[in-house]
Design an enzyme around this catalytic site. Structure first.
Site, PDB file in Angstrom:
ATOM      1  N   LYS A 189       0.838  -1.205   0.000  1.00  0.00           N
ATOM      2  CA  LYS A 189       0.000   0.000   0.000  1.00  0.00           C
ATOM      3  C   LYS A 189       0.872   1.255   0.000  1.00  0.00           C
ATOM      4  CE  LYS A 189      -3.870  -2.417   2.087  1.00  0.00           C
ATOM      5  NZ  LYS A 189      -4.394  -2.948   3.352  1.00  0.00           N
TER       6      LYS A 189
ATOM      7  N   GLN B 118      -3.991  -1.532   9.907  1.00  0.00           N
ATOM      8  CA  GLN B 118      -3.924  -2.806   9.180  1.00  0.00           C
ATOM      9  C   GLN B 118      -4.528  -3.939  10.018  1.00  0.00           C
ATOM     10  OE1 GLN B 118      -2.872  -3.403   5.941  1.00  0.00           O
ATOM     11  NE2 GLN B 118      -3.626  -5.476   6.306  1.00  0.00           N
TER      12      GLN B 118
ATOM     13  N   ASP C 126     -11.352   3.291   5.429  1.00  0.00           N
ATOM     14  CA  ASP C 126     -12.001   1.994   5.184  1.00  0.00           C
ATOM     15  C   ASP C 126     -13.515   2.124   5.036  1.00  0.00           C
ATOM     16  OD1 ASP C 126     -10.067  -0.054   5.046  1.00  0.00           O
ATOM     17  OD2 ASP C 126      -9.667   0.159   7.192  1.00  0.00           O
TER      18      ASP C 126
END
Ligand SMILES: NC(=O)c1ccc[n+]([C@@H]2O[C@H](COP(=O)([O-])OP(=O)(O)OC[C@H]3O[C@@H](n4cnc5c(N)ncnc54)[C@H](OP(=O)(O)O)[C@@H]3O)[C@@H](O)[C@H]2O)c1
Length: 293
Positions: A60, A104, A127
């Site tokens: 990422k 994460q 998210d």
């Protein structure tokens, strides 16, 4: 003479070209922000030293750099306390140069991931899983949409799979995938507008529903749960649920569905790449919101 067995092979619905299209759009939006003096920043938090999680963070960060994002990173030790994690999130919440925060998953078992998500400022919820974001989705208001559901809507649209007016059955009602996906695909929009049914472990004869669906989306996390006898020949099948055994990825959709479905996501490289792309779309959107609320 031996009997000839004919098998059809479903049209593949890969995620990579969908993701590339999203990245092209994100690149332009990042360039516009930078030209106006804002460097969009996606901050990442990793707790512990799980090699798979560390690998995802590296991937990422590399993607962030390629797209022109800053990507400040906080790495907490495996024995970090709830208070340590809260303090790390608070520091990113308070930093005006940070526009989006990713913790994460998974985090060590002694920590509560849901509680960590709640700590994130909803204005930085990349998210789209904070209750405020899910509430906005339910209310039809703009805001960050959970990445995997958003990626699935984009994937179907990109590959020209009609969704509006069709019967979509979502297998699974989890908070990250099935539930928000059902809300998303039932919204009034050209790429959604579907008749959505959600089935789960409370519906033991769920195959009765999946067998009549135009589109079946597996969102469970039980390897091989969706088998050929559960789908109508020619149906579109999307595999969202996976279980990891170490680095091995075990999808919900049994491989044999490829011989029955009309179109199907590949076992690897289907929904995954679109999920990551949507993370960056949410990140640039949050940076735009912070700059021009
Ligand atoms: N590809 C990606 O990038 C990506 C991203 C996010 C998530 N995922 C995957 O998507 C899956 C779902 O995630 P989630 O967080 O939404 O999961 P979750 O909260 O665990 O939800 C799983 C759902 O599946 C249902 N279920 C479990 N066993 C079942 C069975 N035998 N028959 C029928 N239904 C059953 C559960 O029913 P009950 O509600 O009745 O318990 C629940 O609704 C996971 O595999 C996850 O790894 C993939």
């Amino acid at each position: 003479m031996s009997e000839q067995v004919t098998t059809t092979t479903a049209r593949p619905l890969p995620g990579a070209p969908v993701a590339e299209a999203v990245y092209a759009e994100v690149t332009d939006r990042v360039a516009a922000l930078r030209a106006a003096g804002t460097v969009p920043a996606l901050a990442t938090v990793l707790v512990g030293d799980d090699p798979a999680s560390a690998g995802y963070i590296r991937m990422k960060q590399q993607r962030a750099a390629d797209l022109g994002f800053a990507s400040p990173h906080l790495h907490l030790p495996a024995d970090a306390s709830t208070a340590d994690l809260a303090a790390a999130i608070d520091s990113l919440n308070a930093d005006p140069a940070v526009h989006a925060i990713l913790v994460q998953h998974p985090i060590p078992a002694h920590l509560d991931y849901a509680r960590a998500l709640l700590r994130i400022d909803p204005a930085k919820d990349v998210d789209g899983l904070h209750p405020t974001s899910l509430g906005r989705l339910a209310a039809g208001l703009p805001g960050p949409v959970p990445c995997t559901p958003a990626g699935i809507e984009a994937l179907l649209a990109f590959h020209g799979v009609p969704v509006a007016g069709r019967d979509v059955v979502v297998l699974g009602r989890g908070t990250t995938l099935g539930r928000p996906l059902a809300m998303l695909l039932a919204q009034k929009r050209a790429t959604a507008d579907a008749a959505v049914t959600v089935v789960h472990s409370g519906v033991p004869d769920w195959a009765r529903h999946t067998r009549r669906a135009d589109i079946v989306i597996a969102a469970v996390g039980v390897p091989g749960i969706l088998r050929p006898e559960h789908i109508r020949p020619g149906a579109v099948v999307v595999g969202g649920g996976v279980r990891y055994e170490g680095r091995r990825l075990l999808p919900d959709v049994d491989e044999a569905c490829e011989a029955v479905a009309g179109a199907i996501t590949p076992r690897v490289g289907g929904v995954g790449p679109t999920t990551v792309a949507m993370l960056f779309r949410n990140a640039v959107e949050l940076a735009e919101q912070a700059t021009h609320p």
